[in-house]
Design a protein around this motif. Structure first.
Motif, PDB file in Angstrom:
ATOM      1  N   ASP A 142       0.835  -1.206   0.000  1.00  0.00           N
ATOM      2  CA  ASP A 142       0.000   0.000   0.000  1.00  0.00           C
ATOM      3  C   ASP A 142       0.870   1.256   0.000  1.00  0.00           C
ATOM      4  O   ASP A 142       0.561   2.248  -0.677  1.00  0.00           O
ATOM      5  N   ILE A 143       1.936   1.210   0.767  1.00  0.00           N
ATOM      6  CA  ILE A 143       2.835   2.366   0.853  1.00  0.00           C
ATOM      7  C   ILE A 143       3.505   2.619  -0.492  1.00  0.00           C
ATOM      8  O   ILE A 143       3.620   3.765  -0.947  1.00  0.00           O
ATOM      9  N   VAL A 144       3.926   1.550  -1.165  1.00  0.00           N
ATOM     10  CA  VAL A 144       4.535   1.684  -2.490  1.00  0.00           C
ATOM     11  C   VAL A 144       3.558   2.349  -3.457  1.00  0.00           C
ATOM     12  O   VAL A 144       3.935   3.237  -4.231  1.00  0.00           O
ATOM     13  N   ALA A 145       2.295   1.941  -3.398  1.00  0.00           N
ATOM     14  CA  ALA A 145       1.282   2.531  -4.275  1.00  0.00           C
ATOM     15  C   ALA A 145       1.151   4.030  -4.027  1.00  0.00           C
ATOM     16  O   ALA A 145       1.077   4.825  -4.975  1.00  0.00           O
ATOM     17  N   VAL A 146       1.146   4.430  -2.757  1.00  0.00           N
ATOM     18  CA  VAL A 146       1.002   5.849  -2.428  1.00  0.00           C
ATOM     19  C   VAL A 146       2.272   6.622  -2.800  1.00  0.00           C
ATOM     20  O   VAL A 146       2.198   7.785  -3.195  1.00  0.00           O
ATOM     21  N   VAL A 147       3.423   5.991  -2.691  1.00  0.00           N
ATOM     22  CA  VAL A 147       4.659   6.626  -3.157  1.00  0.00           C
ATOM     23  C   VAL A 147       4.556   6.932  -4.653  1.00  0.00           C
ATOM     24  O   VAL A 147       4.889   8.033  -5.108  1.00  0.00           O
ATOM     25  N   ALA A 148       4.054   5.969  -5.427  1.00  0.00           N
ATOM     26  CA  ALA A 148       3.898   6.182  -6.873  1.00  0.00           C
ATOM     27  C   ALA A 148       2.911   7.307  -7.158  1.00  0.00           C
ATOM     28  O   ALA A 148       3.164   8.177  -8.006  1.00  0.00           O
ATOM     29  N   ILE A 149       1.787   7.309  -6.440  1.00  0.00           N
ATOM     30  CA  ILE A 149       0.779   8.352  -6.619  1.00  0.00           C
ATOM     31  C   ILE A 149       1.356   9.728  -6.276  1.00  0.00           C
ATOM     32  O   ILE A 149       1.153  10.713  -7.003  1.00  0.00           O
ATOM     33  N   THR A 150       2.098   9.797  -5.182  1.00  0.00           N
ATOM     34  CA  THR A 150       2.697  11.059  -4.746  1.00  0.00           C
ATOM     35  C   THR A 150       3.706  11.558  -5.770  1.00  0.00           C
ATOM     36  O   THR A 150       3.769  12.761  -6.064  1.00  0.00           O
ATOM     37  N   ALA A 151       4.455  10.645  -6.346  1.00  0.00           N
ATOM     38  CA  ALA A 151       5.435  11.018  -7.362  1.00  0.00           C
ATOM     39  C   ALA A 151       4.737  11.586  -8.611  1.00  0.00           C
ATOM     40  O   ALA A 151       5.183  12.575  -9.182  1.00  0.00           O
ATOM     41  N   VAL A 152       3.626  10.975  -9.009  1.00  0.00           N
ATOM     42  CA  VAL A 152       2.890  11.462 -10.167  1.00  0.00           C
ATOM     43  C   VAL A 152       2.270  12.835  -9.871  1.00  0.00           C
ATOM     44  O   VAL A 152       2.271  13.728 -10.727  1.00  0.00           O
ATOM     45  N   GLN A 153       1.754  13.006  -8.649  1.00  0.00           N
ATOM     46  CA  GLN A 153       1.258  14.332  -8.262  1.00  0.00           C
ATOM     47  C   GLN A 153       2.375  15.373  -8.356  1.00  0.00           C
ATOM     48  O   GLN A 153       2.137  16.504  -8.799  1.00  0.00           O
ATOM     49  N   ALA A 154       3.574  15.002  -7.933  1.00  0.00           N
ATOM     50  CA  ALA A 154       4.691  15.942  -7.956  1.00  0.00           C
ATOM     51  C   ALA A 154       5.055  16.333  -9.397  1.00  0.00           C
ATOM     52  O   ALA A 154       5.491  17.458  -9.638  1.00  0.00           O
ATOM     53  N   GLN A 155       4.863  15.413 -10.324  1.00  0.00           N
ATOM     54  CA  GLN A 155       5.129  15.741 -11.732  1.00  0.00           C
ATOM     55  C   GLN A 155       4.201  16.846 -12.231  1.00  0.00           C
ATOM     56  O   GLN A 155       4.597  17.676 -13.046  1.00  0.00           O
ATOM     57  N   ALA A 156       2.964  16.839 -11.713  1.00  0.00           N
ATOM     58  CA  ALA A 156       1.979  17.832 -12.163  1.00  0.00           C
ATOM     59  C   ALA A 156       2.250  19.199 -11.561  1.00  0.00           C
ATOM     60  O   ALA A 156       1.729  20.194 -12.065  1.00  0.00           O
TER      61      ALA A 156
END
Length: 329
Positions: free
Chosen positions: A315-329
């Motif tokens: 679950d943490i890995v998934a949120v890390v990926a989501i957070t990284a994509v948010q940071a790209q925006a």
């Protein structure tokens, strides 16, 4: 390819620096190792190096950066900057220096000072203990009046939404939003759908009424929120108030809301309050065997996301990926 795999691929394409301030927790350590192996982010662990490595045992953290707030060369700078941010609220230099020993506060200052791109916390901290320092330090995004959350729902073999992908909001933070707040949640979630997933949002403002079929203070709130959202964001497809079946099922939509461009084609569902949102996403997760990724925080100036204290490393890995994509925006 699942929606999570799509997010991970997007994260890999432009890697961001993501902080994990609960770095002595075994689940966080495991997640850090997994995220590094999958190459979805530059992982920064905050805490005592000796304690982190001791707890890690044989888990490979060689690709992670480890920063101890107590010995960091940035500690004094962060303390002074935090004091300046909060001195009007009664902060003292001494208290600011003490708080910079807290990995979450230290991490928030790293994000604030652009020494990292996002932060994921909550495995051992409450939502309040994650979001309070975020609001104190990172603050809300320019033009944003409200911090809210959404879940990415990915439902197998589902004809609704965008091939079974929908965003649900707000399911975790705002208990009883008024019409103004509900309109903000709708616009923010539509924007998140477009920026993160590249999907054109079609936003349904949910109620137990469809286009005036019932009248009460609860339905009127949604009517008002819909009007406000349309006024603020005329370029976003938003409609309501409408019942869930009218939002998703074209046959029902043609009967209940034949003039609506959203009805029968919604992929963003805005719930009228936290009771409805929280119950709704958990029903879909359990009964439809949907994958629920979140809650994802929106409305902050930088990506800060909260975990469930019952989370697994995956679950943490998934949120890390989501957070990284948010940071790209």
């Amino acid at each position: 390819m699942s929606i999570l795999e799509q997010l991970k691929q997007k994260a890999k394409a432009d890697k961001k620096r993501i902080l994990l301030p609960e770095a002595t927790d075994l689940r966080v350590i495991q997640a850090a190792s997994m995220a590094i192996k999958e190459d979805i982010a530059e992982v920064i662990l905050i805490g005592s190096r000796d304690e982190i490595l001791k707890n890690a045992g044989s888990i490979d953290l060689s690709g992670a950066t480890i920063i101890d707030p107590r010995t960091s060369e940035k500690r004094q700078h962060y303390s002074e900057a935090f004091y300046e941010l909060r001195k009007s609220k009664g902060m003292t230099p001494e208290k600011a220096a003490a708080l910079m020993e807290d990995p979450v506060y230290f991490g928030m200052m790293m994000v604030k000072e652009n020494d990292a791109d996002g932060l994921v916390s909550g495995a051992i901290h409450s939502t309040a203990d994650t979001l309070r320092p975020a609001l104190q330090i990172v603050k809300t995004a320019p033009g944003s009046k409200l911090v809210s959350t959404f879940f990415i729902m990915s439902i197998p073999d589902c004809e609704y939404g965008d091939n079974g992908t929908l965003l649900f909001a707000d399911c975790a933070l705002n208990e009883s939003p008024n019409a103004e707040q509900l309109s903000e949640i709708a616009i923010a979630t539509a924007t998140s759908m477009k920026q993160m997933l590249g999907i054109t949002p079609s936003v349904a403002m949910l109620s137990y009424s469809t286009m005036g079929s019932a009248h009460s203070e609860h339905t009127e709130k949604v009517v008002q929120a819909t009007a406000l959202a349309k006024q603020k964001a005329p370029d976003i497809l938003i409609d309501g108030e409408m019942q869930l079946d009218a939002a998703l099922v074209q046959r029902v939509a043609s009967l209940k809301a034949p003039q609506s461009k959203v009805a029968g084609a919604a992929n963003v569902l805005i719930f009228p309050d936290l009771n409805a949102g929280n119950i709704g996403y958990k029903l879909v997760e359990r009964l439809a065997k949907g994958e629920a990724y979140g809650p994802v925080t929106q409305g902050l100036a930088r990506p800060i996301n909260d975990l469930s204290r019952g989370c697994k490393a995956e679950d943490i890995v998934a949120v890390v990926a989501i957070t990284a994509v948010q940071a790209q925006a």
